[in-house]
Each structure stands twice: as C-alpha cells, then as structure tokens.
Design a protein around this motif. Sequence first.
Motif, PDB file in Angstrom:
ATOM      1  N   ILE A  13       0.842  -1.199   0.000  1.00  0.00           N
ATOM      2  CA  ILE A  13       0.000   0.000   0.000  1.00  0.00           C
ATOM      3  C   ILE A  13       0.876   1.246   0.000  1.00  0.00           C
ATOM      4  O   ILE A  13       0.556   2.263  -0.628  1.00  0.00           O
ATOM      5  CB  ILE A  13      -0.939  -0.016   1.217  1.00  0.00           C
ATOM      6  N   ASP A  14       2.007   1.163   0.678  1.00  0.00           N
ATOM      7  CA  ASP A  14       2.917   2.310   0.750  1.00  0.00           C
ATOM      8  C   ASP A  14       3.513   2.675  -0.598  1.00  0.00           C
ATOM      9  O   ASP A  14       3.980   3.800  -0.786  1.00  0.00           O
ATOM     10  CB  ASP A  14       4.040   2.024   1.754  1.00  0.00           C
ATOM     11  N   TYR A  15       3.519   1.730  -1.536  1.00  0.00           N
ATOM     12  CA  TYR A  15       4.066   2.026  -2.862  1.00  0.00           C
ATOM     13  C   TYR A  15       3.294   3.179  -3.508  1.00  0.00           C
ATOM     14  O   TYR A  15       3.883   4.137  -4.008  1.00  0.00           O
ATOM     15  CB  TYR A  15       3.991   0.787  -3.752  1.00  0.00           C
ATOM     16  N   VAL A  16       1.978   3.074  -3.473  1.00  0.00           N
ATOM     17  CA  VAL A  16       1.144   4.099  -4.098  1.00  0.00           C
ATOM     18  C   VAL A  16       1.224   5.402  -3.318  1.00  0.00           C
ATOM     19  O   VAL A  16       1.249   6.490  -3.898  1.00  0.00           O
ATOM     20  CB  VAL A  16      -0.312   3.616  -4.207  1.00  0.00           C
ATOM     21  N   VAL A  17       1.285   5.296  -2.001  1.00  0.00           N
ATOM     22  CA  VAL A  17       1.419   6.492  -1.163  1.00  0.00           C
ATOM     23  C   VAL A  17       2.708   7.232  -1.507  1.00  0.00           C
ATOM     24  O   VAL A  17       2.720   8.454  -1.695  1.00  0.00           O
ATOM     25  CB  VAL A  17       1.404   6.112   0.332  1.00  0.00           C
ATOM     26  N   LEU A  53      16.246   7.483  -2.263  1.00  0.00           N
ATOM     27  CA  LEU A  53      15.963   6.076  -2.524  1.00  0.00           C
ATOM     28  C   LEU A  53      15.104   5.527  -1.394  1.00  0.00           C
ATOM     29  O   LEU A  53      15.406   5.724  -0.215  1.00  0.00           O
ATOM     30  CB  LEU A  53      17.274   5.285  -2.617  1.00  0.00           C
ATOM     31  N   LEU A  54      14.030   4.843  -1.765  1.00  0.00           N
ATOM     32  CA  LEU A  54      13.190   4.146  -0.793  1.00  0.00           C
ATOM     33  C   LEU A  54      13.396   2.654  -0.994  1.00  0.00           C
ATOM     34  O   LEU A  54      13.099   2.116  -2.065  1.00  0.00           O
ATOM     35  CB  LEU A  54      11.712   4.502  -0.980  1.00  0.00           C
ATOM     36  N   ALA A  55      13.916   1.983   0.030  1.00  0.00           N
ATOM     37  CA  ALA A  55      14.163   0.542  -0.028  1.00  0.00           C
ATOM     38  C   ALA A  55      13.295  -0.164   1.004  1.00  0.00           C
ATOM     39  O   ALA A  55      12.673   0.471   1.861  1.00  0.00           O
ATOM     40  CB  ALA A  55      15.644   0.246   0.219  1.00  0.00           C
ATOM     41  N   ALA A  56      13.262  -1.482   0.908  1.00  0.00           N
ATOM     42  CA  ALA A  56      12.543  -2.303   1.880  1.00  0.00           C
ATOM     43  C   ALA A  56      13.553  -2.966   2.813  1.00  0.00           C
ATOM     44  O   ALA A  56      14.752  -3.006   2.513  1.00  0.00           O
ATOM     45  CB  ALA A  56      11.712  -3.356   1.159  1.00  0.00           C
ATOM     46  N   GLU A  57      13.075  -3.496   3.926  1.00  0.00           N
ATOM     47  CA  GLU A  57      13.976  -4.199   4.825  1.00  0.00           C
ATOM     48  C   GLU A  57      14.641  -5.376   4.113  1.00  0.00           C
ATOM     49  O   GLU A  57      15.783  -5.734   4.414  1.00  0.00           O
ATOM     50  CB  GLU A  57      13.216  -4.690   6.059  1.00  0.00           C
ATOM     51  N   SER A  58      13.931  -5.955   3.143  1.00  0.00           N
ATOM     52  CA  SER A  58      14.450  -7.131   2.439  1.00  0.00           C
ATOM     53  C   SER A  58      15.610  -6.807   1.510  1.00  0.00           C
ATOM     54  O   SER A  58      16.391  -7.692   1.155  1.00  0.00           O
ATOM     55  CB  SER A  58      13.317  -7.798   1.649  1.00  0.00           C
ATOM     56  N   ASN A  59      15.741  -5.548   1.080  1.00  0.00           N
ATOM     57  CA  ASN A  59      16.841  -5.222   0.160  1.00  0.00           C
ATOM     58  C   ASN A  59      17.651  -4.009   0.595  1.00  0.00           C
ATOM     59  O   ASN A  59      18.426  -3.458  -0.191  1.00  0.00           O
ATOM     60  CB  ASN A  59      16.320  -5.025  -1.272  1.00  0.00           C
ATOM     61  N   ILE A  60      17.481  -3.597   1.860  1.00  0.00           N
ATOM     62  CA  ILE A  60      18.170  -2.396   2.323  1.00  0.00           C
ATOM     63  C   ILE A  60      19.693  -2.562   2.293  1.00  0.00           C
ATOM     64  O   ILE A  60      20.425  -1.594   2.039  1.00  0.00           O
ATOM     65  CB  ILE A  60      17.704  -1.999   3.753  1.00  0.00           C
ATOM     66  N   GLN A  61      20.185  -3.785   2.504  1.00  0.00           N
ATOM     67  CA  GLN A  61      21.630  -3.985   2.496  1.00  0.00           C
ATOM     68  C   GLN A  61      22.208  -3.735   1.110  1.00  0.00           C
ATOM     69  O   GLN A  61      23.312  -3.192   0.973  1.00  0.00           O
ATOM     70  CB  GLN A  61      21.966  -5.403   2.979  1.00  0.00           C
ATOM     71  N   LYS A  62      21.476  -4.128   0.070  1.00  0.00           N
ATOM     72  CA  LYS A  62      21.931  -3.851  -1.301  1.00  0.00           C
ATOM     73  C   LYS A  62      21.909  -2.351  -1.559  1.00  0.00           C
ATOM     74  O   LYS A  62      22.809  -1.812  -2.221  1.00  0.00           O
ATOM     75  CB  LYS A  62      21.041  -4.594  -2.304  1.00  0.00           C
ATOM     76  N   LYS A  74      21.422  11.530  -1.937  1.00  0.00           N
ATOM     77  CA  LYS A  74      21.537  12.277  -0.688  1.00  0.00           C
ATOM     78  C   LYS A  74      21.060  11.480   0.519  1.00  0.00           C
ATOM     79  O   LYS A  74      21.621  11.592   1.606  1.00  0.00           O
ATOM     80  CB  LYS A  74      20.711  13.572  -0.768  1.00  0.00           C
ATOM     81  N   GLU A  75      19.995  10.708   0.333  1.00  0.00           N
ATOM     82  CA  GLU A  75      19.388  10.061   1.497  1.00  0.00           C
ATOM     83  C   GLU A  75      18.668   8.784   1.084  1.00  0.00           C
ATOM     84  O   GLU A  75      18.084   8.702   0.006  1.00  0.00           O
ATOM     85  CB  GLU A  75      18.392  11.017   2.168  1.00  0.00           C
ATOM     86  N   ILE A  76      18.740   7.779   1.976  1.00  0.00           N
ATOM     87  CA  ILE A  76      18.038   6.511   1.777  1.00  0.00           C
ATOM     88  C   ILE A  76      16.985   6.365   2.863  1.00  0.00           C
ATOM     89  O   ILE A  76      17.262   6.573   4.053  1.00  0.00           O
ATOM     90  CB  ILE A  76      19.005   5.313   1.817  1.00  0.00           C
ATOM     91  N   PHE A  77      15.777   6.003   2.462  1.00  0.00           N
ATOM     92  CA  PHE A  77      14.693   5.718   3.397  1.00  0.00           C
ATOM     93  C   PHE A  77      14.388   4.225   3.351  1.00  0.00           C
ATOM     94  O   PHE A  77      14.545   3.589   2.307  1.00  0.00           O
ATOM     95  CB  PHE A  77      13.424   6.501   3.021  1.00  0.00           C
ATOM     96  N   VAL A  78      13.965   3.681   4.486  1.00  0.00           N
ATOM     97  CA  VAL A  78      13.628   2.261   4.537  1.00  0.00           C
ATOM     98  C   VAL A  78      12.175   2.096   4.951  1.00  0.00           C
ATOM     99  O   VAL A  78      11.671   2.818   5.816  1.00  0.00           O
ATOM    100  CB  VAL A  78      14.561   1.497   5.497  1.00  0.00           C
ATOM    101  N   LEU A  79      11.512   1.159   4.303  1.00  0.00           N
ATOM    102  CA  LEU A  79      10.128   0.837   4.630  1.00  0.00           C
ATOM    103  C   LEU A  79      10.157  -0.226   5.719  1.00  0.00           C
ATOM    104  O   LEU A  79      10.220  -1.419   5.461  1.00  0.00           O
ATOM    105  CB  LEU A  79       9.391   0.323   3.385  1.00  0.00           C
ATOM    106  N   GLY A  80      10.162   0.211   6.963  1.00  0.00           N
ATOM    107  CA  GLY A  80      10.275  -0.696   8.102  1.00  0.00           C
ATOM    108  C   GLY A  80      10.903   0.019   9.273  1.00  0.00           C
ATOM    109  O   GLY A  80      11.220   1.206   9.201  1.00  0.00           O
ATOM    110  N   CYS A  86      19.622   4.311   8.217  1.00  0.00           N
ATOM    111  CA  CYS A  86      19.025   5.303   7.327  1.00  0.00           C
ATOM    112  C   CYS A  86      17.683   5.773   7.887  1.00  0.00           C
ATOM    113  O   CYS A  86      17.213   5.289   8.920  1.00  0.00           O
ATOM    114  CB  CYS A  86      18.842   4.711   5.926  1.00  0.00           C
ATOM    115  N   SER A  87      17.070   6.705   7.201  1.00  0.00           N
ATOM    116  CA  SER A  87      15.807   7.281   7.667  1.00  0.00           C
ATOM    117  C   SER A  87      14.648   6.310   7.435  1.00  0.00           C
ATOM    118  O   SER A  87      14.687   5.469   6.539  1.00  0.00           O
ATOM    119  CB  SER A  87      15.538   8.595   6.918  1.00  0.00           C
ATOM    120  N   ARG A  88      13.619   6.449   8.235  1.00  0.00           N
ATOM    121  CA  ARG A  88      12.447   5.585   8.097  1.00  0.00           C
ATOM    122  C   ARG A  88      11.375   6.279   7.260  1.00  0.00           C
ATOM    123  O   ARG A  88      11.097   7.469   7.450  1.00  0.00           O
ATOM    124  CB  ARG A  88      11.879   5.218   9.466  1.00  0.00           C
TER     125      ARG A  88
END
Length: 463
Positions: A13-17, A53-62, A74-80, A86-88
């Motif tokens: 759901i967050d993808y569309v948001v 960049l918005l990443a997921a917990e599953s691929n944040i290491q990449k 400039k900044e990476i956000f993580v969904l989780g 990085c920032s949430r």
Amino acid sequence: MGECFCVYIPNSIDYVVAFLGIVSAGGIVTTANPSYTAEELQHQLNDSSAVYLLAAESNIQKAMKVKQSVLSLKEIFVLGNDEECCSRFSDLLEDDGSFFHKPVSVQPREMPLVLPYSSGTTGLPKGVILTHHNIISIIHQMTHPDIFPLTTEDVVLGVLPFFHCFGLVLVSLCSVIRGCPVVVMSRFKPELFLTAIQQYKVTVILLAPPIAHFLVESPLVDKYDLSSVTTILSGAAALHPQVAVKLQTKFPSARIGQGYGMTEVSPVACVPLVGQTLYESVGVPVPATRMKIVSISGGATLGPGEKGEILISGPQVMKGYLNNPEATSLTIDEDGWLHTGDVGFYTEDKNFYLVDRIKELIKYKGHQVAPAELELLLMKHPSICDAAVVGVPDPRVGDLARAFVVIKPSHDDITPQCVQEFIAEHVASYKHLHGGIEFVDHIPRNASGKILRRKLRAKIFPK
C-alpha cells in the motif's frame, strides 16, 4: 525538472502512497525492480541521477552497498523499523501535509512524472521519460467505458509488480482514479492468490501469461470460489490463444482478452473492446491512438492483412529516452511514430494481431531481458572471449535466455554451471540463463560486427 526519487520496494500500500506523494511534491519517480542486485540498482541510480531512494527491509543492504557509488544520492529511506543506518519512511508520514497545499509548477508535456527502465527494441536498459501528459492521457484512454470500464463496485487484484509500468499505471493509478479498492500482493503465491480472490470477491485481474497458465492448469484453482471475477486481461507478453480459450472455459461469464503495448507507450496501445471475444487478437487501438503497419524492408505503409512492423502514435508515446538522443531518434521518427520492433497485421475491423519480433528483446514472465546486458556481463568473465544471447520461445514463460559462449584458449576447465553461477551473482533471477549455455567456436557476425542472431536461433531450431 524535479528531483528524482527511486522506489525500490515490493508491492505494498505504501508504494502508491510514496509514488503519489513524490509526484505531488513535484518530484520524479524512477521505479526499480526490488529483486535487482546492487550492480543493477547502481546503474539505474546513476543513470537517473536519483537523489533519494526508498528501499525495503528485504533489500536495504543492497541499497546501502551502493550508497557511496552514487554521487547524486543524498538520502536513503527504509520501509520498516529495523534499520538504524538510514531514515524511516514512516517518519515522512508524520508531516502535517502543509507542504502539499503549495501549488507545484508543472509543464505537463515536458516534465517527467515517472522514469521506468526499458531496453526498448535493443541495447541496455534505458530510462523511459513518461511525462505528466503521458500518464494522464493513458489513464483517460484506458478507463474509457468501451476499453476498461472500472467502477467503484470493482475490486482489483494487485498482483502485477508495481515497479513495472503495467502494474503501476493499470492497476494502481487507474484504480485510484476510478475509486476502486485494490487487494495488494507483494508477490505471486498460488494459494494466497486464490484466497485473495475468494475472500475479497475480486472482480478484475490483470496478469501476465504465466499466471494465466496457472489458472488453467493448477488443480488448486478448482478448490476456490472464483465466481466474482468478471474481467481477466493479460499483458506484458503474448498470451497463447489456446490458453485464453481455456481461461474462458474456467470463467465462462468473464471478459477474457489480452492487450498490447510497451513501456514506451505508458504502456498500452491496443485492448479488445468490451464484448469482443477474439482470443488471437490484441484488440483495437485505444482512444486517440493511431497505429499502422509498415514494410520491414522499405518502410512503405501496408494495408489490412499485410505483415510488417507496428508503428504507434498517440498522447501516451514517451517523450524519449533519458540522456540518449540517439536511441530516441532510432525509436521515434521525425513524424512522431514510435517504431515498436514488433511484427503484426490488422484486419478490416481494425483489430491488430502479433506475429513476431524483429527486436532483440527477450521477455521472461513479462520481464524484459536485454541480450546486450547479459553479453557485456559474460564478457567480464575471465574465461570468456565472446558471447551472444538469444531468446528461446517457451509456452509458459515467453522466452528463455540462452547463451552461446566462446571460451578463451587454455580455459577448457570452465563448465556451464560456472557460467550460470557467474550470471546469478550479478543480475536478478529473471535474467538468469534459463535456456541454457552452449559453448561454440565462434559467434556469427556481419561485416559491421553485429551478432547474427538468426543463425544462432537456427542452431536451436534447425529446419
């Protein structure tokens, strides 16, 4: 032009948001396959000059692995909530929303809205500039009552990947515009897929051919109540007519059909009209779209029943490829016609039919696989001196990538398994050499050095 924000997460759901928030703030979204390796992600981030960049917990290491290699980032956000590096993403949702009250200046025909990546007719993946005008146009074209008449009574299944233009536009954006609920699946899981249809009384399913095969072949399907389904439309790759007929048998009261398009047309050009049951056809041009067939050899316009290359013109045709005027000019001619690289014909009733491809692109389960990308990667192997990749047709998945490899002298100890493992280290699984590897003495090329793929295909399918 706004700053570029890369969305690198699975369906949610967050993808569309995230998408709507970015574009509402005047930004540009580039969508990345969440299964991309760090190398593939790095290429897209650098090419698009992504700032966030918005990443997921599953691929944040990449994502973190490439941070230092992408100067624009400039900044990476993580969904989780589990990462402190990085920032949430959730912190962004704490804002009071006042920023969105400010008007954003947009030139709709010039400003990119989304930058999906496509190989087009040939070569490496390129950023496809889809403007605000392109996306708004295709939403209006697709939601025409004769094409894809979504209503608030419909329930759409969101199983197509949202990073793909097909899932992003037709599932996410068209549904939002029409006020339809979407049942979001992070990825296809057979039992969960069927449970979702039954539990939420899904009415509309947009899918790629492999899921269509599942629906007609899996014994699991008969264990679920799927009677709510009224529409099944296939895209991203060709659907075999026999599969469409079997689907109609499974869903006798549903609309069954397949459309045609490519990322470069946002991504649809043809869809069967409501009420049509021409399983071999990809339908008629959507509103405000012109299509024609031209001779492959001379470019002369052909008439009904004559086979040639499909050309498309309409408000959904991309602005061009990002920072690549040469590739753009090879794809869109001076008169605005997009050359698809697909071979087909049309009938007197304006229904189009696909016959073949003259472009190099391989389609695996609806995903694009660029032979040039795999060939460049193979050439990096210390034991390989030349390589070529072609698609091997497969009724279930579309095409299987098969490599022809020339080994350097005194490197006879290399095995196909070694090459498979090398490829698997560097690219997402759908780009693996599922069609196998064949060691050859040389790669056939013409005088200018271009690979003669037809000769390689002749080795696979001798007459």
